[in-house]
Motif scaffolding. Structure first.
Motif, mmCIF file in Angstrom:
data_model
loop_
_atom_site.group_PDB
_atom_site.id
_atom_site.type_symbol
_atom_site.label_atom_id
_atom_site.label_comp_id
_atom_site.label_asym_id
_atom_site.label_seq_id
_atom_site.Cartn_x
_atom_site.Cartn_y
_atom_site.Cartn_z
ATOM 1 N N ALA A 15 0.956 -1.177 0.050
ATOM 2 C CA ALA A 15 0.009 -0.105 0.116
ATOM 3 C C ALA A 15 0.974 1.154 0.147
ATOM 4 C CB ALA A 15 -0.822 0.114 1.098
ATOM 5 N N LEU A 16 0.290 2.363 -0.497
ATOM 6 C CA LEU A 16 0.938 3.623 -0.557
ATOM 7 C C LEU A 16 0.728 4.330 0.715
ATOM 8 C CD1 LEU A 16 0.321 4.672 -4.312
ATOM 9 C CD2 LEU A 16 2.437 3.442 -3.247
ATOM 10 N N LEU A 17 2.055 5.065 1.300
ATOM 11 C CA LEU A 17 1.849 5.684 2.422
ATOM 12 C C LEU A 17 1.961 7.216 2.224
ATOM 13 C CD1 LEU A 17 1.810 5.895 5.706
ATOM 14 C CD2 LEU A 17 4.453 5.801 5.475
ATOM 15 N N PHE A 18 0.880 8.074 2.480
ATOM 16 C CA PHE A 18 0.826 9.311 2.319
ATOM 17 C C PHE A 18 0.839 10.118 3.774
ATOM 18 C CE2 PHE A 18 -1.066 7.782 -1.397
ATOM 19 C CZ PHE A 18 -0.460 8.493 -2.281
ATOM 20 N N ILE A 19 1.911 11.055 3.860
ATOM 21 C CA ILE A 19 1.748 11.751 5.148
ATOM 22 C C ILE A 19 1.545 13.051 4.741
ATOM 23 C CG2 ILE A 19 2.934 12.518 7.170
ATOM 24 C CD1 ILE A 19 4.798 10.091 6.811
ATOM 25 N N ASP A 20 0.355 13.875 5.376
ATOM 26 C CA ASP A 20 0.129 15.321 4.842
ATOM 27 C C ASP A 20 -0.143 15.206 3.303
ATOM 28 O OD1 ASP A 20 -0.137 15.886 7.580
ATOM 29 O OD2 ASP A 20 2.225 16.666 7.528
ATOM 30 N N ASP A 21 -0.740 14.456 2.743
ATOM 31 C CA ASP A 21 -0.759 14.310 1.298
ATOM 32 C C ASP A 21 0.362 14.069 0.523
ATOM 33 O OD1 ASP A 21 -3.770 14.541 1.515
ATOM 34 O OD2 ASP A 21 -3.773 16.671 1.629
ATOM 35 N N ARG A 22 1.516 14.016 1.024
ATOM 36 C CA ARG A 22 2.765 13.799 0.294
ATOM 37 C C ARG A 22 2.955 12.211 0.450
ATOM 38 N NH1 ARG A 22 7.791 15.505 1.669
ATOM 39 N NH2 ARG A 22 7.074 15.821 3.947
ATOM 40 N N LEU A 23 3.358 11.520 -0.834
ATOM 41 C CA LEU A 23 3.778 10.355 -0.816
ATOM 42 C C LEU A 23 5.083 10.029 -0.258
ATOM 43 C CD1 LEU A 23 3.137 7.321 -1.882
ATOM 44 C CD2 LEU A 23 4.177 8.060 -4.020
ATOM 45 N N ARG A 24 5.019 9.240 0.606
ATOM 46 C CA ARG A 24 6.239 8.877 1.498
ATOM 47 C C ARG A 24 6.904 7.394 1.387
ATOM 48 N NH1 ARG A 24 7.807 12.681 5.262
ATOM 49 N NH2 ARG A 24 9.914 11.491 4.948
ATOM 50 N N GLY A 25 6.184 6.614 0.535
ATOM 51 C CA GLY A 25 6.827 5.336 0.242
ATOM 52 C C GLY A 25 5.635 4.147 0.229
ATOM 53 N N LYS A 26 6.042 3.040 0.244
ATOM 54 C CA LYS A 26 5.210 1.756 0.452
ATOM 55 C C LYS A 26 5.440 1.068 1.617
ATOM 56 C CE LYS A 26 4.588 0.744 -4.588
ATOM 57 N NZ LYS A 26 4.627 0.057 -5.697
ATOM 58 N N LEU A 27 4.211 0.451 1.967
ATOM 59 C CA LEU A 27 4.577 -0.426 3.182
ATOM 60 C C LEU A 27 4.742 -1.874 2.769
ATOM 61 C CD1 LEU A 27 1.264 0.666 5.036
ATOM 62 C CD2 LEU A 27 3.501 1.571 5.477
ATOM 63 N N PRO A 28 5.434 -2.677 3.510
ATOM 64 C CA PRO A 28 6.056 -2.293 4.943
ATOM 65 C C PRO A 28 7.113 -1.409 4.945
ATOM 66 C CG PRO A 28 6.495 -4.407 4.490
ATOM 67 C CD PRO A 28 5.717 -3.926 3.440
#
Length: 476
Positions: free
Chosen positions: A141-154
């Motif tokens: 899954a794609l990880l977004f922090i404050d609508d910024r893409l920060r990478g994939k899980l895990p």
């Protein structure tokens, strides 16, 4: 954090002579050098545009210009400006990453520049923390922090994040996004605990021959292959069933749509383990499951039951699953009959059953009992006479032998001699009549014996005869 004055920041960067002097060098006439010169021209143009935006405190526009310049040519000056822009827009984590990358790319910076970069890293380190993601964290899954893409899980390791309240969003195609908010503390590790509201996974079901068959999921029909849908995470029973045209089945061809008649095919039941927010694929192989059976009866019209379920009237023809089946036929006035048949793949079975007429059978059984009873009754009477008369005759003979020495009897014993002779004759007649009666009863018993499987085992009789005694046992 209060923004640093743009001209002051630009001044110390430029004053330290970070601009690559090689950009001023005149290129040679070779094509490759002309290409390099073109990159340098583009890098310088974008850099100058970035400085212009930076002077006007338009940091996001400046950031994009500096990044385009860095794409054409990497140098310390551009990287320093990018880190400064990121710091100005509050992306302290990215600014810290940029300064650290600057150190790795240019490990031998002048002492004064190194000191200034070190001071920036120290200041930024106090403004960031780290974030770990746990709970319902779907892989890929794609990880977004404050609508910024920060990478994939895990995540391979906790992610560096600017301190403060951060909006976390996790997206995976085909599933409902996961959201939470985390307060990131500077210098500490924070944890984003994800909890899915819809605890689903995706199940994809297909048939290995690409046959279009019904999909049975946990005992319910959900569609046809190929099928996919969101199901609750956990264990599920999957089975395929349906029909195939005989010609398509023989050629192992894949039909374009499900059919409602033909050869019955089905797969075994498979357990599918569906995990939360993940896709599980199940490929099942279906095989032909039935062959035809024709059932005829005498008389016609008997009710046909297969495996304790009524299927119609004889003559009956239909398809059955492979294996053994119990066929039962019944009709009013007739005894029911059961047969076991084995259905084999692509073989037609025919079964013909004659039912026993219950009225005729009962009449025959009654007549049989009468005949057997009469024969054995006569036998019993004859043998009884034989036993009694024989016994009396034997007594008379013994008396005569005692009274008639040397078998010379006086005239006074004439009467006893005639009585002994008469008793002997009666015993002989009784024995003959008993023998004939027993023979007749036994003949009736054997010649009218019921067929195997008819009701009851029929009459049976046993007799014992001896001088002075007679015994007879039986059942009808």
């Amino acid at each position: 954090m209060r923004p640093i004055h743009s001209r002051t920041l630009a001044g110390w960067v430029l004053a330290l002579g970070l601009i690559d002097v090689e950009a001023r060098a005149a290129p040679s006439g070779k094509d490759s050098q002309a290409e390099v010169y073109g990159d340098e021209v583009q890098a310088r143009a974008q850099f100058q545009a970035g400085v212009a935006y930076f002077d006007k405190q338009e940091y996001r526009d400046a950031l994009e210009a500096f990044r385009r310049s860095l794409w054409h040519k990497k140098n310390r000056n551009t990287m320093g400006f990018i880190a400064s822009c990121l710091k100005q827009v509050g992306q302290f984590d990215d600014a810290l990453d940029q300064y650290e990358e600057m150190r790795r790319e240019f490990p031998r910076m002048p002492a004064k520049i190194e000191a200034m970069v070190a001071a920036e890293i120290t200041e930024l380190s106090a403004l960031v923390g780290t974030l770990a993601v746990t709970g319902d964290a779907p892989a890929g899954a794609l990880l977004f922090i404050d609508d910024r893409l920060r990478g994939k899980l895990p995540l391979e390791e906790p992610l560096r994040v600017s301190a403060g309240s951060r909006a976390i969003r996790v997206e995976k195609e085909g599933f409902t996004p996961l959201r939470t908010t985390v307060e990131v503390k500077a210098g500490k590790e924070s944890v984003a605990e994800l909890a899915a509201q819809s605890r689903k996974g995706r199940l994809v079901v297909s048939e290995k021959h690409n046959w279009v068959l019904r999909v049975e999921l946990d005992g319910k029909d959900v569609g046809v292959t190929p099928w996919q849908g969101l199901v609750d995470a956990g264990q599920h029973k999957v089975r395929l069933h349906g029909f195939m045209g005989v010609e398509a089945l023989a050629a192992c061809e894949a039909p374009g749509a499900a059919v409602e008649e033909g050869a019955k095919v089905a797969s075994g039941v498979e357990m599918a383990s569906v995990r939360l927010y993940e896709e599980t694929r199940v490929v099942l192989g279906a095989e032909e499951q039935d062959a035809s059976l024709r059932v005829e009866s005498t008389p016609e019209g008997a009710t046909v039951s297969i495996d304790a379920r009524v299927v119609g009237k004889a003559p009956w023809e239909g398809r059955l699953p492979l294996g053994e089946h119990v066929i039962e036929l019944s009709a009013d006035g007739f005894d029911s009959a059961k047969r076991t048949v084995r259905i084999e793949r692509r073989k037609q079975r025919e079964l013909s059953v004659s039912l026993a007429d219950r009225v005729a059978a009962e009449r025959a059984a009654r007549n049989r009992k009468i005949g057997v009873g009469l024969g054995y009754g006569v036998a019993a009477a004859g043998l009884g006479v034989f036993a009694v008369a024989g016994g009396l005759a034997l007594d008379k003979v013994n008396e005569l032998e005692a009274r008639c020495p040397d078998k010379q009897c006086p005239s006074t014993e004439e009467r006893n001699k005639r009585a002994a002779a008469s008793l002997g004759t009666a015993a002989t007649i009784g024995l003959v009549v008993g023998g004939l009666g027993a023979a007749a009863g036994t003949a009736v018993l054997l010649l009218t014996r019921p067929e195997s499987g008819e009701r009851g085992a029929g009459p049976s009789v046993s007799a014992g005869v001896g001088l002075g005694g007679f015994e007879m046992k039986g059942r009808f």
